[in-house]
Design a protein around this motif. Structure first.
Motif, short mmCIF file in Angstrom:
data_model
loop_
_atom_site.label_atom_id
_atom_site.label_comp_id
_atom_site.label_asym_id
_atom_site.label_seq_id
_atom_site.Cartn_x
_atom_site.Cartn_y
_atom_site.Cartn_z
N LEU A 123 0.81 -1.22 0.00
CA LEU A 123 0.00 0.00 0.00
C LEU A 123 0.84 1.27 0.00
O LEU A 123 1.90 1.35 0.65
N ALA A 124 0.36 2.27 -0.73
CA ALA A 124 0.89 3.63 -0.67
C ALA A 124 -0.28 4.58 -0.88
O ALA A 124 -1.14 4.32 -1.73
N ILE A 125 -0.32 5.65 -0.13
CA ILE A 125 -1.43 6.60 -0.20
C ILE A 125 -0.91 7.94 -0.71
O ILE A 125 -0.04 8.57 -0.11
N CYS A 126 -1.44 8.36 -1.85
CA CYS A 126 -1.20 9.67 -2.45
C CYS A 126 0.28 9.98 -2.66
O CYS A 126 0.97 9.25 -3.36
N PHE A 127 0.81 11.04 -2.03
CA PHE A 127 2.16 11.49 -2.28
C PHE A 127 3.22 10.48 -1.84
O PHE A 127 4.40 10.62 -2.20
#
Length: 537
Positions: A389-393
């Motif tokens: 997982l990675a969120i946005c920036f």
């Protein structure tokens, strides 16, 4: 070089570098821009190098980061652009000093560039690595090198090739000057400078094409993914003023996609992904929101990743990805590890409040997640999907993406919300970063935005089914699941630290040599002239 001409060239280089990034996507503009910068900074000395780098940085960052002020005004935008430009000022100062004798030094230029980008990616407050040189190279031979050493390695090769072009130009102009200044120039004296021109020019060409030899395999067992772009009521800072409508949009788009599955028009997904902020109503505390999500999961009969906000811990907010599974409810979570300073939290709030009371518009700070997130689900065929997982920036931070892969991810999921940036280049710039990450780690990427652009990305960096901005859409299809690790994954930050060590050594040797020259030892030229005279060299 005339100081005015030096500054003009630096401004031209900054403007030229803009063309390498979305939505222009002229990747070859990057090595050309760096060639102009290397030419402009050579022989500048520290002070003039800093000014030249700063102004060139402003010419680059002000237009490419214009999306950051689209709804919040010019002050945050210009402050961010100026901060980033200061790092280019530092690069100009370091390289200007190292090249103070007036000769282009390609390796010094490349090392300075990598170290300046690494510093910019870490400071202040965790840094802002957006617009790293590599992030404009997803379609170029340079970009393929990311699988060998990550984004810093790509940046170093682009910078080195640009400086080699500058060196070739310097030799060519020197040869022309020698020919004009000589009354009787022999063939030997004319061809020697020509060979000096050819070597760096050919070397730059080789560096620009060698990436084509880097393999980017896309084989492996596959899984079916469905990414849902539900859209919002309107762009802007109040995109989620009607939070229930945003949630309803994602539910409706998901159930409509499921109708195609039920009718046999589309394959059943193994994993469904909603973007960041799909449910800003806390889905673990609000009964209506939770019920809607659970009903959707039951209709899908497959796991669903929901981007949402949690009203926790007390006094704070958490930006999360939540895994919901049929018959089990919420089974896992990932909390964003790198909240955005001055947007999701205010560092040193009391200090910055003395400059602007606007900092209190962020009433509650977002908390920082404890570590990488990998959601594990099993497909109908028995394959295990391990979604990092990675969120946005976060997609722009090398360590966050690498940590997910090293934690076992065989596919990457990037959830983002671009509604606050309107119809700007921010979303295409972010998608380009995800494409480079796919090549860097040899992983497929499910890149899903609330408003676009969303896409499915194969491990060779190809983006499939790219959506339009501010439309409701889905991206669906099979993506390979890969466990093989690239060299970039294994070496991690080593290329950056090696570059920093080499640059420190070069600076130390330069300082030692400078002291020897000032001492006026035998055979050592006197270079004690004032820095303002450097342009005469």
């Amino acid at each position: 070089m005339n100081p005015v001409r030096r500054l003009l060239l630096s401004l031209i280089a900054g403007g030229l570098l803009c063309l390498a990034f979305p939505t222009f996507d002229v990747w070859v503009a990057a090595p050309l821009a760096l060639a102009v910068w290397a030419w402009a900074w050579t022989g500048a000395g520290g002070r003039r190098g800093f000014v030249s780098g700063l102004l060139g940085g402003l010419a680059f960052f002000v237009p490419t980061l214009s999306w950051s002020g689209i709804y919040v005004g010019s002050l945050p935008w210009l402050a961010l652009a100026t901060l980033q430009a200061l790092f280019l000022g530092l690069a100009g100062a370091l390289y200007g000093w190292l090249s103070r004798r007036g000769s282009v030094r390609p390796m010094a230029f490349a090392l300075v560039w990598v170290v300046a980008e690494g510093f910019r990616a870490r400071a202040p407050y965790g840094g802002f690595p957006w617009l790293k040189l590599a992030f404009g190279q997803a379609d170029s031979p340079f970009g393929r090198l990311v699988a060998l050493g990550g984004a810093p390695f790509v940046g170093s090769v682009v910078a080195l090739s640009g400086a080699l072009l500058a060196l070739a130009a310097q030799h060519a102009l020197s040869a022309v000057a020698e020919r004009r200044g000589s009354v009787a120039t022999s063939d030997r004296r004319w061809h020697l400078p020509s060979r000096r021109f050819a070597l760096p020019a050919v070397s730059a060409l080789v560096l620009g094409t060698v990436g084509l030899a880097v393999p980017l395999p896309t084989d492996g067992p596959s899984a079916q993914f469905l990414g849902v772009q539900g859209n919002v009521a309107r762009p802007g800072l109040d995109f989620n003023a009607e939070r229930r409508q945003v949630l309803d949009n994602h539910v409706a788009a998901t159930l409509k996609a499921q109708e195609d599955v039920d009718a046999g028009r589309a394959p059943a997904p193994d994993l469904v992904v909603w973007p960041e902020n799909a449910s800003d109503i806390d889905p673990l505390r609000n009964a209506d929101a939770k019920s809607l999500i659970l009903e959707t999961v039951d209709a899908l009969k497959r796991p669903l990743i929901v981007g949402g906000l949690l009203e926790e811990p007390v006094g704070f907010v958490s930006n999360v990805a939540l895994l919901f599974e049929p018959g089990k409810g919420n089974t896992d979570r990932y909390v964003k590890r790198h909240p955005v300073p001055f947007a999701e939290y205010i560092p040193n709030r009391s200090f910055w409040r003395t400059f602007s009371k606007e900092v209190d518009l962020v009433r509650r700070d977002f908390v920082q997640g404890p570590g990488p997130g990998v959601f594990r689900v099993t497909t109908a065929s028995g394959q295990q999907v391990r979604a990092g997982l990675a969120i946005c920036f976060e997609v722009a931070y090398d360590d966050i993406m690498r940590d997910a892969v090293q934690a076992g991810a065989n596919v990457l999921v990037v959830q983002t919300n671009n509604a606050t940036f309107g119809y700007t280049a921010e979303s295409p710039q972010q998608l380009a970063i995800s494409r480079l990450r796919a090549m860097e780690f040899g992983r497929s990427v499910v890149h899903v935005s609330t408003v676009g652009q969303s896409a499915l990305i194969t491990p060779d960096g190809t983006a499939h089914q790219v959506t339009s901005l501010f439309t409701q859409a889905v991206v669906r299809g099979a993506l390979p699941l890969r466990d093989a690790t690239t060299l970039a994954t294994r070496v991690g930050e080593a290329p950056e630290w090696a570059a920093a060590a080499a640059l420190l050594t070069m600076l130390a040797l330069g300082l030692r040599g400078g002291r020897g020259e000032r001492a006026g030892g035998p055979g050592v030229p006197d270079t004690t002239k004032d820095e303002d005279d450097d342009d005469a060299a």
